[in-house]
Design a protein around this motif. Structure first.
Motif, PDB file in Angstrom:
ATOM      1  N   LEU A 218       6.120  -0.826  -4.544  1.00 23.44           N
ATOM      2  CA  LEU A 218       7.234  -1.182  -5.423  1.00 23.44           C
ATOM      3  C   LEU A 218       6.973  -0.625  -6.821  1.00 23.44           C
ATOM      4  O   LEU A 218       5.839  -0.271  -7.144  1.00 23.44           O
ATOM      5  N   PRO A 219       8.025  -0.559  -7.674  1.00 25.75           N
ATOM      6  CA  PRO A 219       7.854   0.079  -8.995  1.00 25.75           C
ATOM      7  C   PRO A 219       6.695  -0.515  -9.799  1.00 25.75           C
ATOM      8  O   PRO A 219       6.646  -1.722 -10.032  1.00 25.75           O
ATOM      9  N   GLU A 220       5.759   0.348 -10.175  1.00 25.77           N
ATOM     10  CA  GLU A 220       4.607  -0.095 -10.978  1.00 25.77           C
ATOM     11  C   GLU A 220       5.099  -0.599 -12.329  1.00 25.77           C
ATOM     12  O   GLU A 220       6.039  -0.036 -12.909  1.00 25.77           O
ATOM     13  N   GLY A 221       4.484  -1.665 -12.814  1.00 22.69           N
ATOM     14  CA  GLY A 221       4.830  -2.171 -14.138  1.00 22.69           C
ATOM     15  C   GLY A 221       6.000  -3.143 -14.133  1.00 22.69           C
ATOM     16  O   GLY A 221       6.301  -3.755 -15.144  1.00 22.69           O
ATOM     17  N   SER A 222       6.692  -3.297 -12.975  1.00 29.68           N
ATOM     18  CA  SER A 222       7.754  -4.311 -12.890  1.00 29.68           C
ATOM     19  C   SER A 222       7.118  -5.610 -12.395  1.00 29.68           C
ATOM     20  O   SER A 222       6.064  -5.586 -11.762  1.00 29.68           O
ATOM     21  N   GLN A 223       7.784  -6.726 -12.660  1.00 34.67           N
ATOM     22  CA  GLN A 223       7.231  -8.005 -12.196  1.00 34.67           C
ATOM     23  C   GLN A 223       7.112  -8.023 -10.677  1.00 34.67           C
ATOM     24  O   GLN A 223       6.158  -8.541 -10.115  1.00 34.67           O
ATOM     25  N   ARG A 224       8.117  -7.445 -10.000  1.00 34.15           N
ATOM     26  CA  ARG A 224       8.059  -7.506  -8.537  1.00 34.15           C
ATOM     27  C   ARG A 224       6.934  -6.630  -7.988  1.00 34.15           C
ATOM     28  O   ARG A 224       6.298  -6.974  -6.991  1.00 34.15           O
ATOM     29  N   GLY A 225       6.671  -5.497  -8.663  1.00 39.98           N
ATOM     30  CA  GLY A 225       5.543  -4.659  -8.252  1.00 39.98           C
ATOM     31  C   GLY A 225       4.229  -5.408  -8.383  1.00 39.98           C
ATOM     32  O   GLY A 225       3.385  -5.398  -7.472  1.00 39.98           O
ATOM     33  N   ASP A 226       4.054  -6.079  -9.518  1.00 43.35           N
ATOM     34  CA  ASP A 226       2.822  -6.850  -9.760  1.00 43.35           C
ATOM     35  C   ASP A 226       2.638  -7.947  -8.710  1.00 43.35           C
ATOM     36  O   ASP A 226       1.525  -8.251  -8.295  1.00 43.35           O
ATOM     37  N   THR A 227       3.758  -8.546  -8.278  1.00 44.36           N
ATOM     38  CA  THR A 227       3.703  -9.657  -7.322  1.00 44.36           C
ATOM     39  C   THR A 227       3.434  -9.175  -5.903  1.00 44.36           C
ATOM     40  O   THR A 227       2.596  -9.744  -5.193  1.00 44.36           O
ATOM     41  N   TYR A 228       4.167  -8.163  -5.471  1.00 37.79           N
ATOM     42  CA  TYR A 228       4.172  -7.826  -4.043  1.00 37.79           C
ATOM     43  C   TYR A 228       3.246  -6.685  -3.640  1.00 37.79           C
ATOM     44  O   TYR A 228       2.787  -6.656  -2.493  1.00 37.79           O
ATOM     45  N   ASN A 229       2.965  -5.749  -4.534  1.00 40.21           N
ATOM     46  CA  ASN A 229       2.124  -4.618  -4.115  1.00 40.21           C
ATOM     47  C   ASN A 229       0.769  -5.066  -3.559  1.00 40.21           C
ATOM     48  O   ASN A 229       0.294  -4.513  -2.562  1.00 40.21           O
ATOM     49  N   PRO A 230       0.130  -6.098  -4.153  1.00 42.68           N
ATOM     50  CA  PRO A 230      -1.172  -6.521  -3.604  1.00 42.68           C
ATOM     51  C   PRO A 230      -1.087  -7.064  -2.169  1.00 42.68           C
ATOM     52  O   PRO A 230      -2.086  -7.049  -1.455  1.00 42.68           O
ATOM     53  N   ILE A 231       0.084  -7.557  -1.738  1.00 45.75           N
ATOM     54  CA  ILE A 231       0.158  -8.162  -0.389  1.00 45.75           C
ATOM     55  C   ILE A 231       0.814  -7.247   0.648  1.00 45.75           C
ATOM     56  O   ILE A 231       0.939  -7.621   1.810  1.00 45.75           O
ATOM     57  N   LEU A 232       1.208  -6.040   0.242  1.00 44.21           N
ATOM     58  CA  LEU A 232       1.860  -5.128   1.196  1.00 44.21           C
ATOM     59  C   LEU A 232       1.028  -4.877   2.464  1.00 44.21           C
ATOM     60  O   LEU A 232       1.596  -4.834   3.562  1.00 44.21           O
ATOM     61  N   PRO A 233      -0.317  -4.729   2.366  1.00 46.47           N
ATOM     62  CA  PRO A 233      -1.088  -4.506   3.596  1.00 46.47           C
ATOM     63  C   PRO A 233      -0.906  -5.637   4.618  1.00 46.47           C
ATOM     64  O   PRO A 233      -0.868  -5.389   5.823  1.00 46.47           O
ATOM     65  N   GLN A 234      -0.773  -6.875   4.129  1.00 43.71           N
ATOM     66  CA  GLN A 234      -0.629  -8.018   5.038  1.00 43.71           C
ATOM     67  C   GLN A 234       0.747  -8.065   5.701  1.00 43.71           C
ATOM     68  O   GLN A 234       0.935  -8.753   6.701  1.00 43.71           O
ATOM     69  N   LEU A 235       1.697  -7.340   5.141  1.00 46.36           N
ATOM     70  CA  LEU A 235       3.075  -7.396   5.666  1.00 46.36           C
ATOM     71  C   LEU A 235       3.376  -6.311   6.687  1.00 46.36           C
ATOM     72  O   LEU A 235       4.416  -6.346   7.343  1.00 46.36           O
ATOM     73  N   GLU A 236       2.459  -5.355   6.841  1.00 43.54           N
ATOM     74  CA  GLU A 236       2.813  -4.172   7.638  1.00 43.54           C
ATOM     75  C   GLU A 236       3.061  -4.487   9.111  1.00 43.54           C
ATOM     76  O   GLU A 236       3.970  -3.940   9.720  1.00 43.54           O
ATOM     77  N   LYS A 237       2.303  -5.414   9.690  1.00 40.41           N
ATOM     78  CA  LYS A 237       2.506  -5.768  11.097  1.00 40.41           C
ATOM     79  C   LYS A 237       3.908  -6.369  11.289  1.00 40.41           C
ATOM     80  O   LYS A 237       4.618  -6.048  12.243  1.00 40.41           O
TER      81      LYS A 237
END
Length: 317
Positions: A218-237
């Protein structure tokens, strides 16, 4: 005024419209105004998606200004308007709820709001009574509460019902990844009492849209990027399963997430900033997932083991 309009299965959200405090540029990394959004709005209306959800606090009036300008091209009662009183920005007049509602009406270019919400449970005793006069004067069709837990919802209904007014709608964060309103019995309460449950963040600000993954965050530097980028690996399945399920139904990942929420008995609020968001939403209402598919999605979502509760939200259970 009796509210006889037929509400669509999906509401469209405008949190990311406009710029300004808690608006599109800060939260979503967008800079969208009336010109950019006109085609999105018109396409939604053509598809029968005419229920628009906003709030004064979205860009501090910016979202309402844009929505009002676009809705002005549709005279009469074609556009269904939903906006909110946010306690944290209440004025100090004699009736702050009515004051904020009047200011919203001006921005929205309308003397009637279909659904008016208390945005959060900052002070249920203090703010809930302010809804009564709005309904009785015919300025507001329905009232709802957002981000309230079950005890707060019941208390708000108790306060209103003494005056002959009732809660028609609840609006909480609800998605495959965040089902606390279900766990807390709020969905059941709504069903038992004929209350509409509006689910916001069904796509978790894009994390469940299928568009983003570890290679394309997700867009770096946006609140949603800060929230969701760290958990993207857990969502891939989960998102991989949604993709293959979508292929069976001729649907996208986002449509699968939206269809799941509709089948759960909720009315999803889908944030729209691009044409494909509208067409995704319109098609999702027609997708029927099987009970087995629903169970598979819910199992994988649980296994992802993430907590996407927003910083503004109190626990529901």
């Amino acid at each position: 005024m009796e509210n006889t309009k037929k509400f669509p299965k999906i509401a469209l959200g405008t949190w990311s419209w406009g710029v300004g405090s808690a608006g599109g540029d800060q939260v979503f990394g967008n800079h969208l105004g009336e010109t950019e959004l006109k085609e999105v709005f018109d396409t939604a209306m053509e598809n029968g998606l005419n229920l628009w959800d906003t709030a004064t606090v979205y860009g501090m009036g910016a979202s309402e200004d844009i929505l009002g300008a676009l809705a002005g091209n549709y005279p009469g009662r074609d556009v269904i308007l939903s906006t909110k009183f946010t306690p944290q920005i209440a004025g100090d007049g004699a009736d702050p709820v009515a004051d904020m509602c009047e200011a919203s009406m001006k921005r929205l270019g309308n003397d009637y709001i279909d659904i008016y919400w208390i945005h959060n449970p900052a002070d249920v005793e203090r703010w809930t009574p302010g809804l009564v006069s709005l309904v009785k004067s015919g300025k507001v069709g329905q009232v709802g509460v957002s981000n309230h837990n079950l005890a707060q919802i019941k208390r708000a209904e108790e306060i209103l019902s003494k005056e002959g007014v009732h809660i028609s709608a609840i609006q909480n964060h609800y998605s495959l990844l965040y089902r606390s309103s279900e766990d807390a019995g709020i969905l059941s309460y709504c069903k038992e009492n004929g209350i509409d449950f509006y689910a916001y963040m069904v796509l978790e600000q894009g994390a469940l849209s299928g568009k983003y993954n570890t290679k394309n965050p997700l867009p770096e530097g946006s609140q949603r990027g800060d929230t969701y980028n760290p958990i993207l690996p857990q969502l891939e399945k989960l998102t991989d399963a949604m993709r293959s399920m979508g292929e069976r139904h001729g649907a996208t990942v986002a449509q699968v997430a939206i269809a799941w929420a509709i089948i759960k008995g909720t009315r999803p609020i889908i944030g729209v900033t691009k044409l494909h968001h509208v067409t995704d939403a319109a098609k999702a209402a027609d997708i029927t997932l099987t009970p087995e598919e629903m169970a598979e999605l819910e199992t994988l979502a649980r296994e992802a083991n993430v907590d996407t509760r927003g910083s503004w939200e109190n626990p529901m259970a």
